[in-house]
Design a protein around this motif. Structure first.
Motif, short mmCIF file in Angstrom:
data_model
loop_
_atom_site.label_atom_id
_atom_site.label_comp_id
_atom_site.label_asym_id
_atom_site.label_seq_id
_atom_site.Cartn_x
_atom_site.Cartn_y
_atom_site.Cartn_z
N ALA A 23 50.29 24.00 62.52
CA ALA A 23 49.88 24.51 61.21
C ALA A 23 49.84 26.03 61.21
O ALA A 23 50.25 26.68 60.24
N ASP A 24 49.37 26.59 62.31
CA ASP A 24 49.34 28.04 62.45
C ASP A 24 50.76 28.59 62.48
O ASP A 24 51.07 29.59 61.81
N ALA A 25 51.64 27.94 63.24
CA ALA A 25 53.03 28.38 63.33
C ALA A 25 53.73 28.27 61.98
O ALA A 25 54.46 29.18 61.56
N PHE A 26 53.49 27.18 61.27
CA PHE A 26 54.15 26.96 59.98
C PHE A 26 53.66 27.96 58.94
O PHE A 26 54.45 28.49 58.14
N ALA A 27 52.36 28.25 58.95
CA ALA A 27 51.82 29.22 58.00
C ALA A 27 52.41 30.61 58.22
O ALA A 27 52.63 31.37 57.27
N ALA A 28 52.67 30.93 59.49
CA ALA A 28 53.19 32.26 59.81
C ALA A 28 54.70 32.36 59.65
O ALA A 28 55.23 33.39 59.23
N ASN A 29 55.42 31.26 59.96
CA ASN A 29 56.88 31.34 60.06
C ASN A 29 57.63 30.37 59.15
O ASN A 29 58.86 30.43 59.08
N GLY A 30 56.91 29.44 58.50
CA GLY A 30 57.57 28.44 57.68
C GLY A 30 58.37 27.45 58.48
O GLY A 30 59.26 26.77 57.96
N ASN A 31 58.05 27.32 59.77
CA ASN A 31 58.81 26.45 60.67
C ASN A 31 57.88 25.96 61.77
O ASN A 31 57.27 26.76 62.48
N VAL A 32 57.75 24.63 61.91
CA VAL A 32 56.85 24.10 62.94
C VAL A 32 57.40 24.31 64.34
O VAL A 32 56.63 24.35 65.32
N ASN A 33 58.71 24.44 64.46
CA ASN A 33 59.31 24.58 65.80
C ASN A 33 59.32 26.02 66.26
O ASN A 33 60.33 26.53 66.76
N THR A 34 58.21 26.68 66.08
CA THR A 34 57.96 28.03 66.58
C THR A 34 56.58 28.03 67.22
O THR A 34 55.76 27.16 66.92
N PRO A 35 56.29 29.00 68.09
CA PRO A 35 54.95 29.05 68.69
C PRO A 35 53.91 29.52 67.68
O PRO A 35 54.23 30.14 66.66
N MET A 36 52.65 29.24 67.96
CA MET A 36 51.56 29.73 67.14
C MET A 36 51.41 31.24 67.32
O MET A 36 51.99 31.84 68.23
N THR A 37 50.63 31.87 66.47
CA THR A 37 50.53 33.33 66.47
C THR A 37 49.61 33.88 67.55
O THR A 37 49.63 35.07 67.82
N ASN A 38 48.79 33.01 68.16
CA ASN A 38 47.82 33.48 69.15
C ASN A 38 48.33 33.38 70.59
O ASN A 38 47.54 33.27 71.51
N CYS A 39 49.64 33.43 70.77
CA CYS A 39 50.21 33.17 72.10
C CYS A 39 49.64 34.08 73.19
O CYS A 39 49.29 33.62 74.27
N ASP A 40 49.58 35.37 72.90
CA ASP A 40 49.12 36.31 73.92
C ASP A 40 47.70 36.00 74.35
O ASP A 40 47.37 35.98 75.55
N LEU A 41 46.85 35.69 73.38
CA LEU A 41 45.47 35.33 73.69
C LEU A 41 45.41 34.04 74.49
O LEU A 41 44.68 33.95 75.49
N GLU A 42 46.19 33.04 74.10
CA GLU A 42 46.16 31.75 74.80
C GLU A 42 46.56 31.89 76.26
O GLU A 42 45.93 31.33 77.15
N ARG A 43 47.66 32.62 76.50
CA ARG A 43 48.13 32.79 77.89
C ARG A 43 47.11 33.53 78.75
O ARG A 43 46.79 33.11 79.86
N LYS A 44 46.61 34.64 78.21
CA LYS A 44 45.68 35.45 79.00
C LYS A 44 44.36 34.74 79.21
O LYS A 44 43.77 34.81 80.30
N PHE A 45 43.90 34.02 78.19
CA PHE A 45 42.62 33.34 78.34
C PHE A 45 42.74 32.14 79.27
O PHE A 45 41.81 31.80 80.00
#
Length: 461
Positions: free
Chosen positions: A423-445
């Motif tokens: 849902a986050d990816a679709f809201a940002a990119n209009g496409n579910v087959n993209t990563p979500m917008t919080n990638c940097d936070l998710e990886r580092k955390f």
């Protein structure tokens, strides 16, 4: 072994996270992991340099070199030098499988689009809905429940999740009450886990007794203590809501309800969340219960003015909050980031982020079906599930899996995160087959949690 060792290489998926003398070695694509002494990582370094078996034995300095290498091969950390690692997508289903509805094991009844609050970051307002105050009728709820259990029976499912959602679902309590009665009469030998998401402003003793009897897990949204909460979560009248919610939490607990707290994190509350943990700890003691708190990242909406905390600073605060919660005997997680950690621990399936990727029917008051309440992709209606399961949109969702999301390829947590929230990816990119917008936070955390939660408590003696 000597010749074979020289033909080995480190897998492109192998990752290492170190803390003092301990290390987590894992396969970022297939998910295999082990905790070991950092000496094992030195062995990996020497294999990477294609050293001879004799040299490896000298460097390793341990009598069990062959056993160590065999374990590394078994877990996919080292592979044959000639192997081309393609990382094929996880568990892609055939169209004839998808069209049967065999993946469905979760029903979300969006029983009310109406709400009595005006939260600053509510994503529901982002959906293109024309009936913003609509309530689900009993006929629609009954139809959805019957169709859901019919599917479960056809495919021999023994467990399911049913969630009551909104808006504020308790504004439509009569339909929830009838739904619970009907489900109990319909489920037969299927185990049902109930969840109710609520803002916590609505309560009655009869309501609480019914929820407790049916073991409905109540997830209440709370941003903090008074000031932090009231800033972003007032009633539609503009009046503060915290005092009423806190009073209702105590009433639900007195009735024996199962309760958890969900807390979105933003600029308004991250510095005051220790006070909320203190309050939860007090409730736990007073009511002899265990209320978990989930610290959620704001997503799906424009966070420009709501959450501008730099990633490294947020991780520092969240790490401190988790430790503080531990000291207070409060169960805490960090929402999306813990999805990846739980997958690493084997507590969640690898390859898919959530059940909305083909496993959930989210039914709206008008009978329309969406993948979840936050993902604005209409799949069809409850009156024609065959059309839902044969739709291109549904088939795309079922194939949103590790290895099939281009922007995730090679990510350090690809297997565990599986692209994050669609849902986050679709809201940002209009496409579910993209990563979500919080990638940097998710990886580092993820790396921070491995170091500060998993490795620090690991025993490798």
């Amino acid at each position: 072994m000597a010749q074979k060792t020289c033909e080995l290489k480190i897998s492109k998926n192998t990752r290492v996270i170190k803390k003092d003398k301990k290390a987590l070695v894992y396969n970022a694509f297939f998910g295999n992991a082990m905790i070991c002494h950092t000496d094992m990582t030195k062995l990996l370094d020497h294999i990477c340099q294609k050293q001879s078996f004799h040299h490896l034995k000298t460097c390793w300095g341990q009598p069990d070199l062959e056993t160590a290498i065999s374990e590394l091969i078994q877990k996919g950390f080292i592979v044959d030098n000639a192997l081309v690692e393609t990382n094929p997508p996880y568990a892609l289903f055939q169209n004839n499988e998808i069209q049967t509805g065999c993946l469905i094991n979760k029903l979300r009844l969006n029983v009310s689009l109406a709400c009595n609050m005006n939260c600053a970051y509510c994503y529901v307002d982002e959906k293109d809905l024309t009936q913003n105050d609509a309530l689900m009728t009993w006929d629609t709820a009954k139809k959805a429940i019957n169709e859901f259990f019919s599917l479960l029976g056809q495919h021999h499912h023994k467990f399911c999740i049913i969630r009551f959602f909104g808006g504020e679902p308790l504004l439509n309590w009569p339909v929830i009450k009838r739904s619970l009665n009907h489900i109990q009469a319909t489920k037969k030998n299927i185990s049902v886990h109930f969840i109710l998401n609520t803002n916590g402003t609505i309560y009655s003793k009869k309501m609480a007794d019914i929820l407790a009897t049916n073991k409905v897990g109540i997830a209440i949204s709370l941003d903090g203590i008074k000031k932090e909460h009231n800033l972003f979560r007032p009633f539609k009248t503009g009046k503060p809501s915290y005092n009423r919610i806190a009073r209702n939490i105590e009433n639900f607990l007195s009735a024996g309800c199962i309760l958890g707290i969900e807390t979105p994190i933003g600029n308004h509350n991250i510095l005051g969340l220790q006070n909320l943990i203190d309050q939860i700890a007090l409730w736990n003691i007073t009511y002899k219960t265990c209320i978990p708190i989930s610290l959620q990242h704001l997503a799906i909406v424009d966070k420009k003015d709501l959450d501008t905390i730099p990633v490294n600073e947020k991780i520092k605060h969240l790490t401190a909050l988790l430790e503080y919660a531990r000291q207070k005997n409060v169960t805490a997680d960090t929402g999306m980031a813990h999805f990846s950690i739980n997958a690493l621990k084997g507590q969640r399936n690898l390859g898919r982020y959530c059940r909305a990727m083909g496993g959930e029917l989210c039914v709206y008051p008008n009978g329309e079906i969406y993948p979840c309440a936050a993902l604005n992709i209409k799949l069809g209606t409850i009156n024609n599930l065959t059309a839902v399961f044969s739709s291109a949109a549904y088939q795309t969702l079922t194939n949103r899996t590790t290895g099939n999301i281009k922007g995730c390829k090679g990510c350090d947590i690809e297997a565990f995160c599986a692209g994050g929230c669609a849902a986050d990816a679709f809201a940002a990119n209009g496409n579910v087959n993209t990563p979500m917008t919080n990638c940097d936070l998710e990886r580092k955390f993820f790396k921070s949690l491995v170091k500060n939660n998993i490795l620090i408590s690991a025993n490798i003696s």
